[in-house]
Design a protein around this motif. Structure first.
Motif, mmCIF file in Angstrom:
data_model
loop_
_atom_site.group_PDB
_atom_site.id
_atom_site.type_symbol
_atom_site.label_atom_id
_atom_site.label_comp_id
_atom_site.label_asym_id
_atom_site.label_seq_id
_atom_site.Cartn_x
_atom_site.Cartn_y
_atom_site.Cartn_z
ATOM 1 N N ARG A 170 0.837 -1.202 0.000
ATOM 2 C CA ARG A 170 0.000 0.000 0.000
ATOM 3 C C ARG A 170 0.868 1.247 0.000
ATOM 4 O O ARG A 170 0.577 2.240 -0.689
ATOM 5 N N GLN A 171 1.944 1.208 0.780
ATOM 6 C CA GLN A 171 2.822 2.385 0.868
ATOM 7 C C GLN A 171 3.429 2.714 -0.491
ATOM 8 O O GLN A 171 3.600 3.890 -0.841
ATOM 9 N N PHE A 172 3.757 1.691 -1.300
ATOM 10 C CA PHE A 172 4.252 1.946 -2.650
ATOM 11 C C PHE A 172 3.145 2.490 -3.560
ATOM 12 O O PHE A 172 3.417 3.279 -4.469
ATOM 13 N N CYS A 173 1.898 2.080 -3.314
ATOM 14 C CA CYS A 173 0.786 2.511 -4.173
ATOM 15 C C CYS A 173 0.286 3.917 -3.856
ATOM 16 O O CYS A 173 -0.503 4.493 -4.621
ATOM 17 N N SER A 174 0.694 4.478 -2.715
ATOM 18 C CA SER A 174 0.100 5.718 -2.214
ATOM 19 C C SER A 174 1.008 6.927 -2.408
ATOM 20 O O SER A 174 2.216 6.875 -2.131
ATOM 21 N N GLY A 175 0.398 8.025 -2.839
ATOM 22 C CA GLY A 175 1.139 9.275 -2.933
ATOM 23 C C GLY A 175 1.525 9.837 -1.584
ATOM 24 O O GLY A 175 2.382 10.726 -1.500
ATOM 25 N N LEU A 176 0.933 9.352 -0.521
ATOM 26 C CA LEU A 176 1.284 9.819 0.822
ATOM 27 C C LEU A 176 2.666 9.341 1.235
ATOM 28 O O LEU A 176 3.364 10.016 2.009
ATOM 29 N N THR A 177 3.055 8.181 0.744
ATOM 30 C CA THR A 177 4.286 7.549 1.221
ATOM 31 C C THR A 177 5.276 7.221 0.112
ATOM 32 O O THR A 177 6.425 6.882 0.404
ATOM 33 N N ASN A 178 4.866 7.288 -1.134
ATOM 34 C CA ASN A 178 5.765 7.000 -2.257
ATOM 35 C C ASN A 178 6.083 8.310 -2.985
ATOM 36 O O ASN A 178 5.244 8.850 -3.704
ATOM 37 N N ALA A 217 -7.586 9.830 2.961
ATOM 38 C CA ALA A 217 -6.723 11.010 2.811
ATOM 39 C C ALA A 217 -6.753 11.435 1.349
ATOM 40 O O ALA A 217 -5.778 11.261 0.612
ATOM 41 N N PRO A 218 -7.873 11.996 0.901
ATOM 42 C CA PRO A 218 -8.037 12.284 -0.534
ATOM 43 C C PRO A 218 -7.063 13.320 -1.076
ATOM 44 O O PRO A 218 -6.897 13.441 -2.291
ATOM 45 N N TRP A 219 -6.369 14.077 -0.211
ATOM 46 C CA TRP A 219 -5.416 15.074 -0.695
ATOM 47 C C TRP A 219 -4.171 14.450 -1.321
ATOM 48 O O TRP A 219 -3.417 15.129 -2.020
ATOM 49 N N GLY A 220 -3.943 13.157 -1.091
ATOM 50 C CA GLY A 220 -2.762 12.545 -1.685
ATOM 51 C C GLY A 220 -2.774 11.038 -1.654
ATOM 52 O O GLY A 220 -1.903 10.397 -2.248
ATOM 53 N N GLY A 221 -3.749 10.470 -0.953
ATOM 54 C CA GLY A 221 -3.785 9.029 -0.791
ATOM 55 C C GLY A 221 -4.614 8.329 -1.855
ATOM 56 O O GLY A 221 -5.156 8.947 -2.776
ATOM 57 N N ILE A 222 -4.695 7.022 -1.706
ATOM 58 C CA ILE A 222 -5.495 6.200 -2.618
ATOM 59 C C ILE A 222 -6.970 6.500 -2.393
ATOM 60 O O ILE A 222 -7.437 6.580 -1.257
ATOM 61 N N THR A 223 -7.704 6.656 -3.456
ATOM 62 C CA THR A 223 -9.152 6.862 -3.406
ATOM 63 C C THR A 223 -9.822 5.750 -4.218
ATOM 64 O O THR A 223 -9.157 5.056 -4.996
ATOM 65 N N PRO A 224 -11.138 5.570 -4.067
ATOM 66 C CA PRO A 224 -11.811 4.539 -4.868
ATOM 67 C C PRO A 224 -11.600 4.724 -6.367
ATOM 68 O O PRO A 224 -11.559 3.749 -7.125
ATOM 69 N N GLU A 225 -11.430 5.971 -6.794
ATOM 70 C CA GLU A 225 -11.252 6.247 -8.225
ATOM 71 C C GLU A 225 -9.842 5.914 -8.705
ATOM 72 O O GLU A 225 -9.634 5.606 -9.881
ATOM 73 N N THR A 226 -8.862 5.974 -7.784
ATOM 74 C CA THR A 226 -7.462 5.749 -8.187
ATOM 75 C C THR A 226 -6.899 4.418 -7.703
ATOM 76 O O THR A 226 -5.729 4.121 -7.954
ATOM 77 N N ALA A 227 -7.706 3.633 -7.013
ATOM 78 C CA ALA A 227 -7.222 2.356 -6.472
ATOM 79 C C ALA A 227 -6.708 1.475 -7.606
ATOM 80 O O ALA A 227 -7.403 1.263 -8.607
ATOM 81 N N PRO A 228 -5.492 0.940 -7.485
ATOM 82 C CA PRO A 228 -4.876 0.173 -8.575
ATOM 83 C C PRO A 228 -5.352 -1.277 -8.604
ATOM 84 O O PRO A 228 -4.582 -2.211 -8.318
ATOM 85 N N VAL A 229 -6.610 -1.490 -8.943
ATOM 86 C CA VAL A 229 -7.148 -2.856 -8.984
ATOM 87 C C VAL A 229 -6.579 -3.562 -10.216
ATOM 88 O O VAL A 229 -6.835 -3.150 -11.348
ATOM 89 N N PRO A 230 -5.806 -4.621 -10.017
ATOM 90 C CA PRO A 230 -5.158 -5.289 -11.153
ATOM 91 C C PRO A 230 -6.035 -6.400 -11.728
ATOM 92 O O PRO A 230 -7.046 -6.798 -11.152
ATOM 93 N N GLY A 231 -5.617 -6.914 -12.845
ATOM 94 C CA GLY A 231 -6.238 -8.115 -13.383
ATOM 95 C C GLY A 231 -5.504 -9.350 -12.896
ATOM 96 O O GLY A 231 -4.508 -9.264 -12.179
ATOM 97 N N GLY A 232 -6.015 -10.525 -13.283
ATOM 98 C CA GLY A 232 -5.308 -11.760 -12.987
ATOM 99 C C GLY A 232 -5.468 -12.310 -11.590
ATOM 100 O O GLY A 232 -4.761 -13.238 -11.206
ATOM 101 N N ILE A 233 -6.381 -11.743 -10.804
ATOM 102 C CA ILE A 233 -6.605 -12.250 -9.451
ATOM 103 C C ILE A 233 -7.951 -12.976 -9.408
ATOM 104 O O ILE A 233 -8.833 -12.737 -10.233
#
Length: 602
Positions: A170-178, A217-233
């Motif tokens: 999650r930390q890699f996926c988030s603008g708050l921590t990456n 934390a919509p100012w920089g964190g993951i939101t439902p619109e930006t969540a990186p839902v991948p394929g193959g799962i």
């Protein structure tokens, strides 16, 4: 039959029910290995009908040691095999959760720097992690690959990758921590790489993903619109929360707080609905858009949840208190439940054979009700007497505190059970002596001593206030030497109608409550005056005198009535086997456990 209790296809396997028992800290490990206690814990949920069990998250690399008894994947092979062997006869799918806590971990155990995508201190621990370079990133990817291979080689049906609230992914996926500027500045890259090597390692076994889809934390964190839902799962568990938002709220938050998020991201793959779903009716509604429902706390409260659904009977309720099931704590408590103290203790759980004869239980609080229930199940002829007009004891009093009303559901269930089992009940009866029958004494507590002078002022015990005692006019001062839910709860409750001050010897109010920040924020919003680091010394007609615990400086506060929230004392006037608060006033968990132990020992 309930749709929730019916089968569902998950990847290449079939789960016998749509109820998932999710990964959570248990402190059941021995060292960093899944232990016999885990096996018994998961077996009990499989016996009760869980369709999918996801085991406690195992760290994929030694750089991750988030809590003392956190499993390490390299040490978990035999444990995974034993868990599969225990659950397989019941058809339950067993999934191994794999993760790395990154900068949200702890350096206390491996005594090395925490790994994270960027040098961003964790807002909870304030610890500054090291920024991972190429070798560390490669080690984590290989750690996931090796852990997944070991897990499927140990017989599990699949793996679940943790990219949830407390994870490095999650930390890699988030603008708050990456804040990286290299290739991993593409925030979804590490997650994609991990999923690719894991899929290669496990072949056609089930691949699930627990993904933070809203960090709060919509100012920089993951939101439902930006969540990186991948394929193959094969399935997705969308979760809410991060270091900035609680992912596991207590009973003040309505069950199903995450339903809208789950609905928003559903449709891309099989979705597991998660988020304080503890009521079967709510879980059934979630199946409108989800394939499975995670009901972890509900199955800690009643391992036979799915059996009850199939039989049409009422399971023991989860009241969402978090008191004994949230165990990421330096004291390393074993996971359990206030209403089902056998949870987490399956290897030592109390087992009793059939009994017979008459037994008198005096007191109808949680200890007395649990004793009567277990005795009736064993075959005893049980009479229960209660001096109040209603069963439930101090739990009903506690349920009147602000935000604590769900507690009453536990004693409602216990009362329904003892009535169903044929226990003879008398309320409004003061029992002063036994009559030759074995007696279990569950008569509760009484107000304790006061360490301040009363010079003409009015003092009421908090129990009397919550029972409806009339308060005199004027400001209220809540005397709170304990720092638990009681003082803060009654202060918040009364602040809607009159000025309230709460006096505590501690530097913050409610130090014994997990949600300290939330409690203090609510008190301030309610307009309660927080009198910290102070002791109550004198109560007079129109004011009280308080004293600073460090300097001894005294000052006066206006007061029409003091509400005493101090320690209580046992109230056991009968001879017999004493249980619950009649031994020592403690929590609901100890009361229920005492009642059960006494009933088993008879």
């Amino acid at each position: 039959m309930s749709r929730l209790a019916g089968p569902v296809r998950v990847g290449g396997g079939t789960a016998p029910s749509r109820v998932l028992f999710g990964p959570h800290e248990t402190n059941l490990a021995r060292g960093r290995a899944l232990a016999d206690r885990h096996v018994a814990y998961y077996r009990r949920r499989a016996e009760g009908g869980a369709g999918v069990i996801v085991t406690e998250t195992a760290s994929v690399h030694p750089s991750d040691w988030p809590y003392e008894r956190a499993p390490l994947a390299a040490s978990c092979g035999p444990g995974w095999t034993s868990i599969v062997d225990a659950c397989r006869p019941h058809g339950t799918l067993v999934i191994a959760s794999l993760g790395h806590a990154g900068g949200q971990g702890s350096s206390a155990y491996h005594q090395s720097a925490l790994w994270a995508p960027s040098r961003v201190p964790d807002p909870v621990s304030r610890e500054l992690p090291m920024e991972m370079e190429g070798p560390e990133v490669a080690a984590v990817v290989d750690g996931f690959r090796a852990a997944a291979a070991l897990a499927v080689g140990s017989g599990v049906d699949g793996v679940e990758i943790d990219a949830g609230q407390y994870s490095l992914l999650r930390q890699f996926c988030s603008g708050l921590t990456n804040r990286r500027t290299d290739a991993y500045g593409d925030r979804g890259r590490l997650l994609r790489e991990v999923l690719a090597v894991v899929r290669e390692a496990i072949g056609d076994r089930i691949l699930g993903l627990r993904l933070a889809c809203d960090e709060g934390a919509p100012w920089g964190g993951i939101t439902p619109e930006t969540a990186p839902v991948p394929g193959g799962i094969d399935y997705l568990v969308p979760v809410r929360g991060s270091a900035f938002a609680d992912a596991r709220p207590d009973l003040r938050t309505e069950p199903g707080f995450n339903l809208d998020l789950c609905r928003t991201v559903s449709g891309r793959t099989l979705t597991v609905c998660q988020g304080s779903v503890v009521d079967p009716a709510l879980a059934e509604r979630a199946l409108e858009f989800a394939g499975l429902v995670e009901m972890t706390r509900a199955q800690i409260a009643d391992p036979d949840l799915v059996r009850h659904l199939r039989a049409g009977t009422a399971p023991r309720p989860c009241v969402l208190c978090n008191q004994n099931c949230r165990v990421r704590d330096p004291r390393n408590p074993i996971v359990s439940c206030i209403g089902e103290p056998g949870s987490g203790h399956e290897t030592e759980d109390l087992v009793a054979g059939a009994g017979g004869g008459e037994v008198l239980v005096v007191g109808g609080g949680p200890a007395g009700l649990e004793a009567a229930r277990v005795l009736a199940l064993r075959g005893f002829d049980v009479e229960l007497t209660e001096r109040a007009d209603r069963l439930g004891g101090m739990v009903r009093v506690a349920a009147r505190l602000a935000g604590r009303d769900r507690l009453a559901r536990l004693v409602d269930w216990l009362e329904a059970e003892v009535r169903r089992l044929g226990v003879r009940i008398s309320t409004g009866v003061e029992t002063r002596a036994g009559d030759g029958r074995p007696v279990i004494v569950a008569t509760g507590s009484r107000p304790g001593p006061r360490d301040y002078a009363v010079e003409g002022g009015r003092v009421l015990d908090v129990v009397a206030v919550l029972d409806g005692a009339t308060l005199p006019d004027g400001p209220v001062v809540v005397h709170d030497p304990l720092g638990d839910w009681t003082g803060a709860g009654v202060a918040e409750l009364l602040a809607a109608a009159r000025p309230v001050a709460i006096v505590s010897p501690d530097p913050v109010i409610a130090t014994q409550v997990r949600d300290i920040a939330g409690v203090n924020a609510r008190l301030q919003r309610a307009g309660v005056t927080l009198v910290k680091r102070s002791r109550l010394r004198v109560v007079r007609r129109d004011h009280v005198v308080v004293e600073d615990v460090l300097t001894g400086e005294r000052r006066e506060l206006p007061c029409g009535v003091v509400i005493h929230c101090g320690h209580r004392l046992p109230d056991a006037a009968l001879s017999g086997t004493t249980v619950g608060d009649a031994v020592a006033p403690r929590t609901i968990h100890e009361a229920v456990l005492d009642g059960r132990r006494a009933a088993v020992a008879l």
